[in-house]
Design a protein around this motif. Structure first.
Motif, PDB file in Angstrom:
ATOM      1  N   GLU A 111     -17.592   6.162 -10.630  1.00 54.33           N
ATOM      2  CA  GLU A 111     -16.959   7.148  -9.441  1.00 54.33           C
ATOM      3  C   GLU A 111     -17.366   7.989  -8.554  1.00 54.33           C
ATOM      4  O   GLU A 111     -16.495   7.848  -7.553  1.00 54.33           O
ATOM      5  CB  GLU A 111     -16.819   8.514 -10.960  1.00 54.33           C
ATOM      6  N   GLN A 123      -4.864  16.483  -5.552  1.00 54.84           N
ATOM      7  CA  GLN A 123      -5.308  14.571  -6.267  1.00 54.84           C
ATOM      8  C   GLN A 123      -5.507  13.954  -5.306  1.00 54.84           C
ATOM      9  O   GLN A 123      -6.200  13.279  -5.014  1.00 54.84           O
ATOM     10  CB  GLN A 123      -4.971  14.532  -7.690  1.00 54.84           C
ATOM     11  N   GLU A 124      -4.825  14.236  -4.522  1.00 59.51           N
ATOM     12  CA  GLU A 124      -4.761  12.446  -3.709  1.00 59.51           C
ATOM     13  C   GLU A 124      -5.336  12.886  -2.201  1.00 59.51           C
ATOM     14  O   GLU A 124      -6.707  11.685  -1.975  1.00 59.51           O
ATOM     15  CB  GLU A 124      -2.923  12.529  -3.177  1.00 59.51           C
ATOM     16  N   ASP A 176      -8.876  12.665  -3.550  1.00 54.36           N
ATOM     17  CA  ASP A 176      -9.418  11.340  -3.753  1.00 54.36           C
ATOM     18  C   ASP A 176      -9.982  10.427  -2.074  1.00 54.36           C
ATOM     19  O   ASP A 176     -10.422   9.715  -2.722  1.00 54.36           O
ATOM     20  CB  ASP A 176      -8.553   9.971  -4.440  1.00 54.36           C
ATOM     21  N   VAL A 203     -13.651  18.443  -5.382  1.00 56.59           N
ATOM     22  CA  VAL A 203     -13.932  17.703  -5.546  1.00 56.59           C
ATOM     23  C   VAL A 203     -14.885  17.674  -6.561  1.00 56.59           C
ATOM     24  O   VAL A 203     -14.706  16.228  -8.034  1.00 56.59           O
ATOM     25  CB  VAL A 203     -14.247  16.561  -4.597  1.00 56.59           C
ATOM     26  N   ARG A 239     -14.076   9.441  -1.041  1.00 58.18           N
ATOM     27  CA  ARG A 239     -13.797   7.685  -0.888  1.00 58.18           C
ATOM     28  C   ARG A 239     -14.765   7.896   0.391  1.00 58.18           C
ATOM     29  O   ARG A 239     -15.876   7.158   0.752  1.00 58.18           O
ATOM     30  CB  ARG A 239     -12.722   7.403  -0.256  1.00 58.18           C
ATOM     31  N   SER A 248      -7.653  10.064   4.444  1.00 54.32           N
ATOM     32  CA  SER A 248      -6.185  10.689   3.221  1.00 54.32           C
ATOM     33  C   SER A 248      -4.437   9.826   4.230  1.00 54.32           C
ATOM     34  O   SER A 248      -3.307   9.757   3.360  1.00 54.32           O
ATOM     35  CB  SER A 248      -5.936  11.877   3.019  1.00 54.32           C
TER      36      SER A 248
END
Length: 197
Positions: free
Chosen positions: A100, A14-15, A18, A62, A22, A41
């Motif tokens: 999102e 998940q990290e 994310d 994603v 971005r 990251s």
């Protein structure tokens, strides 16, 4: 050496997802390199590649997460009493997607990649099928509750009308990504007015 738990692996994926999202927001899918995702990251290249062997696999994950969240949004609406009418679904989906993604053009880029990349094409097709199935169930339930249709008739209407709802979302993504000055709110108002109830 301590054993890595499944919960830790899920959290780490998940990290990474994310961080990739971005980076994709800033430069788009195609222009973002794995080096930029690694830098975003704050993790090592080994940590990233241990979870995702390629940028394409990361993009697939994603995009799947984004679609899962939209399906969850629709399923949550189905628990409301009264349920919002089906023509409200495109606005719900694109509003959440913009929140999102920043801009839904990332999805259009992914579809473009699907023309030549079989893995991305398979993902895009599965996204459409999943969204149609979810919206079809929503429309069917709404028709049963609102108009008292029997389940078989409501399911048939749901299968037909879900195609229109998905197309409304796809058209919004294409037009807002490509047409300067596109009035998304006016577009959604027209969809809300004319999509079948």
């Amino acid at each position: 050496m301590p054993k890595v738990t499944e919960q830790y692996r899920v959290a780490r994926r998940q990290e990474i997802a994310d961080a990739a999202l971005r980076a994709f927001r800033r430069k788009g899918f195609h222009a973002t390199s794995m080096a930029e995702i690694i830098a975003e990251s704050g993790l090592s290249a080994g940590a990233i590649y241990g979870h995702y062997p390629s940028k394409e696999s990361l993009v697939v994950d994603v995009a799947s997460r984004i679609v899962d969240a939209r399906i969850a949004d629709i399923e949550k609406l189905a628990t409301l009493d009264p349920m919002p009418p089906p023509p409200a679904l495109p606005r719900t989906i694109v509003t959440a997607m913009q929140h999102e993604l920043g801009a839904p053009g990332i999805m259009l880029q992914m579809w473009g990649e699907g023309v030549t990349d079989p893995a991305i094409r398979e993902l895009a097709a599965s996204v459409v099928h999943r969204l149609r199935a979810t919206m079809g169930r929503y429309v069917s339930l709404w028709q049963q509750r609102t108009h008292g249709l029997d389940p078989a008739e409501a399911d048939a209407l749901g299968a037909e009308q879900s195609v229109l709802v998905v197309a409304a979302v796809q058209s919004y993504i294409v037009q807002t990504s490509l047409i300067p000055g596109f009035d998304g709110d006016a577009y959604l108002r027209v969809q809300e007015k004319y999509l079948p109830r």
